[in-house]
Design an enzyme around this catalytic site. Structure first.
Site, PDB file in Angstrom:
ATOM      1  N   HIS A   1       0.915  -1.088   0.023  1.00  0.00           N
ATOM      2  CA  HIS A   1      -0.008   0.188   0.037  1.00  0.00           C
ATOM      3  C   HIS A   1       0.853   1.165  -0.122  1.00  0.00           C
ATOM      4  O   HIS A   1       0.904   1.934   0.969  1.00  0.00           O
ATOM      5  CB  HIS A   1      -0.815  -0.062   1.278  1.00  0.00           C
ATOM      6  CG  HIS A   1      -2.194   0.961   1.218  1.00  0.00           C
ATOM      7  ND1 HIS A   1      -2.341   1.674  -0.064  1.00  0.00           N
ATOM      8  CD2 HIS A   1      -3.084   1.138   2.178  1.00  0.00           C
ATOM      9  CE1 HIS A   1      -3.628   2.319   0.271  1.00  0.00           C
ATOM     10  NE2 HIS A   1      -3.840   1.841   1.277  1.00  0.00           N
TER      11      HIS A   1
ATOM     12  N   ASP B   1      -3.028  -1.610  12.194  1.00  0.00           N
ATOM     13  CA  ASP B   1      -4.087  -1.895  11.224  1.00  0.00           C
ATOM     14  C   ASP B   1      -4.944  -3.090  11.564  1.00  0.00           C
ATOM     15  O   ASP B   1      -4.711  -3.917  12.596  1.00  0.00           O
ATOM     16  CB  ASP B   1      -3.131  -2.217  10.006  1.00  0.00           C
ATOM     17  CG  ASP B   1      -4.074  -2.329   8.694  1.00  0.00           C
ATOM     18  OD1 ASP B   1      -5.180  -1.789   8.739  1.00  0.00           O
ATOM     19  OD2 ASP B   1      -3.521  -2.845   7.579  1.00  0.00           O
TER      20      ASP B   1
ATOM     21  N   CYS C   1      -3.980   3.272   9.749  1.00  0.00           N
ATOM     22  CA  CYS C   1      -4.134   3.585   8.413  1.00  0.00           C
ATOM     23  C   CYS C   1      -5.777   4.020   7.905  1.00  0.00           C
ATOM     24  O   CYS C   1      -6.080   4.779   7.020  1.00  0.00           O
ATOM     25  CB  CYS C   1      -3.492   2.700   7.299  1.00  0.00           C
ATOM     26  SG  CYS C   1      -4.112   1.157   7.498  1.00  0.00           S
TER      27      CYS C   1
HETATM   28  N1   CP Z   1      -6.371   3.628   4.306  1.00  0.00           N
HETATM   29  C1   CP Z   1      -7.022   3.362   3.257  1.00  0.00           C
HETATM   30  O1   CP Z   1      -6.553   2.850   2.180  1.00  0.00           O
HETATM   31  O2   CP Z   1      -8.471   3.342   3.192  1.00  0.00           O
HETATM   32  P1   CP Z   1      -9.545   2.712   2.226  1.00  0.00           P
HETATM   33  O3   CP Z   1      -9.425   1.264   2.271  1.00  0.00           O
HETATM   34  O4   CP Z   1     -10.985   3.367   2.791  1.00  0.00           O
HETATM   35  O5   CP Z   1      -9.215   3.636   0.763  1.00  0.00           O
HETATM   36  N1  NVA Z   2      -4.600  -4.022   5.498  1.00  0.00           N
HETATM   37  C1  NVA Z   2      -5.708  -3.419   5.122  1.00  0.00           C
HETATM   38  C2  NVA Z   2      -5.561  -2.062   4.972  1.00  0.00           C
HETATM   39  C3  NVA Z   2      -6.703  -1.114   4.610  1.00  0.00           C
HETATM   40  C4  NVA Z   2      -6.636   0.196   4.183  1.00  0.00           C
HETATM   41  C5  NVA Z   2      -6.519  -4.338   3.968  1.00  0.00           C
HETATM   42  O1  NVA Z   2      -5.588  -4.688   3.172  1.00  0.00           O
HETATM   43  O2  NVA Z   2      -7.511  -4.563   4.035  1.00  0.00           O
END
Ligand code: CP
Ligand code: NVA
Length: 309
Positions: free
Chosen positions: A129, A224, A264
Site C-alpha cells: 500500500h 492496522d 491507516c
Molecule cells: N487507508 C485506506 O487505504 O483506506 P480505504 O481502504 O478506505 O481506501
Molecule cells: N490491511 C488493510 C488495509 C486497508 C487500508 C487491508 O488490506 O484491508
C-alpha cells in the site's frame, strides 16, 4: 523529476524521488492559490475492493488539480473476468492519462501496469500500500521535522501496510520496529530488502513478538486491522491470535507518554484499537487520513509531468 512510469511499490524508488514527492506534498498542502494544475487530464479509478480514503482522496485531489476522474467499480471492471487484464490495460490506456488501481492480487496490478502505456498507481494490493506509507512518513515528518532518530513501531499483522512502511521507513532512515504474532511476520523478502536500505541509511529495523517490548521508546505506534480485505473469513481465528496486540491504555503504559498513535483506517474499533486510544489527544489518525490527499496530488502531478505524451 520523478523518473518512472508507475508507482507500484516503494522499493524501486530512490530516496531522491521519495524526497521529491514529500516536498511537493508539503507545497500542495500549503498551496492556497493552486499553482499546480492537471487541466484536461483524466484519472481512471479501478477498484476491485471497497475504499473510502483512497478512492475519495484521489478523486478529490484530481478535482482540486482541475483534472477529472472516471470511477470503475468492481462490478464494472471485472479484471480478468469480463476481459483479460492485458486487454483492459491496453484499452483504458487509449482513453485516460493515469490510473490508480486497487486489486486483490499484486500480480494483477503488475500485469496491468506492464500492458498499460500510461502511469499506473498502486491503490493497495494484498502485498503493498505505497500511497498510504508515503502519506504516513509525510505525517511523521510533519510532526517531528526529521526522520533520523525517530522510531515508528507497528503492532499487529505483518501485512500490505507493514510491507510498504518497511520500505518507506528504511528508504528515508526512519527507525522501524514491529510486533507480530508468530506466523504473522512480514514477508521475508520484503524484510531482507528493507534491511538493506536501512543499513545504507544507518537506521534500524527490528522485529518482536511481544508488543510491550516493541513499543518502548516509540515516537509513533501504528496499527492496522487484524484481517485485511482479502482475509475476512479468518477474522474469528485471528481475533484470538491477535488479542494481546490491541492498542489500548493498558498496553500504552509500556510506551512513552507523548507517543503518537497512527492507524491507516478503516479501524475496527474494539479490536486492534480501542475507542479511548483512537479518540485520545495523542491519536493522529485523521491527520494521516487527510495527508493521503496532499501526497496523492503530488504523486499524480509528478507522474503525469514525467510521462508527458
Ligand atoms: N487507508 C485506506 O487505504 O483506506 P480505504 O481502504 O478506505 O481506501
Ligand atoms: N490491511 C488493510 C488495509 C486497508 C487500508 C487491508 O488490506 O484491508
Amino acid at each position: 523529476m520523478l523518473k518512472r512510469k508507475d508507482l507500484i511499490s516503494l522499493d524501486v524508488l530512490s530516496k531522491k524521488e521519495i524526497d521529491e514527492i514529500l516536498s511537493l506534498s508539503r507545497k500542495l498542502k500549503k498551496d492556497k492559490k493552486n499553482n499546480y494544475k492537471l487541466k484536461g487530464k483524466t484519472l481512471g479509478l479501478i477498484f476491485e475492493k471497497p475504499s473510502n480514503r483512497t478512492r475519495v482522496s484521489f478523486w478529490a485531489g484530481m478535482v482540486q488539480l482541475e483534472g477529472q476522474c472516471i470511477y470503475l467499480s468492481p462490478a464494472e471492471i471485472q479484471l480478468g473476468k469480463r476481459e483479460s487484464v492485458k486487454d483492459a490495460a491496453k484499452v483504458l490506456s487509449r482513453y485516460l492519462d493515469v490510473i490508480a488501481a486497487r486489486t486483490f492480487s499484486h500480480e494483477t496490478l503488475v500485469e496491468f501496469a506492464q500492458h498499460s502505456s500510461i502511469p499506473v498507481i498502486n491503490a493497495l494490493t494484498d502485498q503493498f500500500h505505497p500511497c498510504q506509507a508515503l502519506a504516513d512518513i509525510f505525517t511523521i515528518y510533519e510532526k517531528k521535522k526529521k526522520f533520523k532518530g525517530v522510531k515508528l513501531v507497528y503492532v499487529g499483522d505483518g501485512n500490505n501496510v507493514l510491507h510498504s512502511l518497511l520500505y518507506a521507513a528504511s528508504k528515508v532512515g526512519l527507525d522501524i520496529a514491529y510486533a507480530t504474532p508468530k506466523g504473522y511476520e512480514p514477508d521475508k523478502k520484503v524484510l531482507k530488502t528493507a534491511s538493506g536500505f536501512a543499513k545504507k541509511m544507518g537506521s534500524m529495523i527490528k522485529g518482536y513478538t511481544n508488543p510491550k517490548e516493541a513499543i518502548k521508546n516509540a515516537d509513533f505506534i501504528y496499527t492496522d486491522v487484524w484481517a485485511s480485505m482479502h482475509q475476512e473469513k479468518e477474522l474469528t481465528k485471528r481475533k484470538k491470535i491477535f488479542k494481546d496486540y490491541q492498542i489500548n491504555s493498558v498496553l500504552l503504559k509500556a510506551a512513552k507518554k507523548n507517543t503518537l498513535i497512527m492507524h491507516c483506517l478503516p479501524a475496527k474499533r474494539g479490536l486492534e484499537i480501542t475507542d479511548e486510544v483512537m479518540d485520545a489527544k495523542q491519536s493522529i489518525v485523521f491527520d494521516q487520513a487527510e495527508n493521503r490527499l496532499h501526497v496523492e496530488k503530488a504523486i499524480l502531478y509528478l507522474l503525469i509531468k514525467a510521462n508527458k505524451k
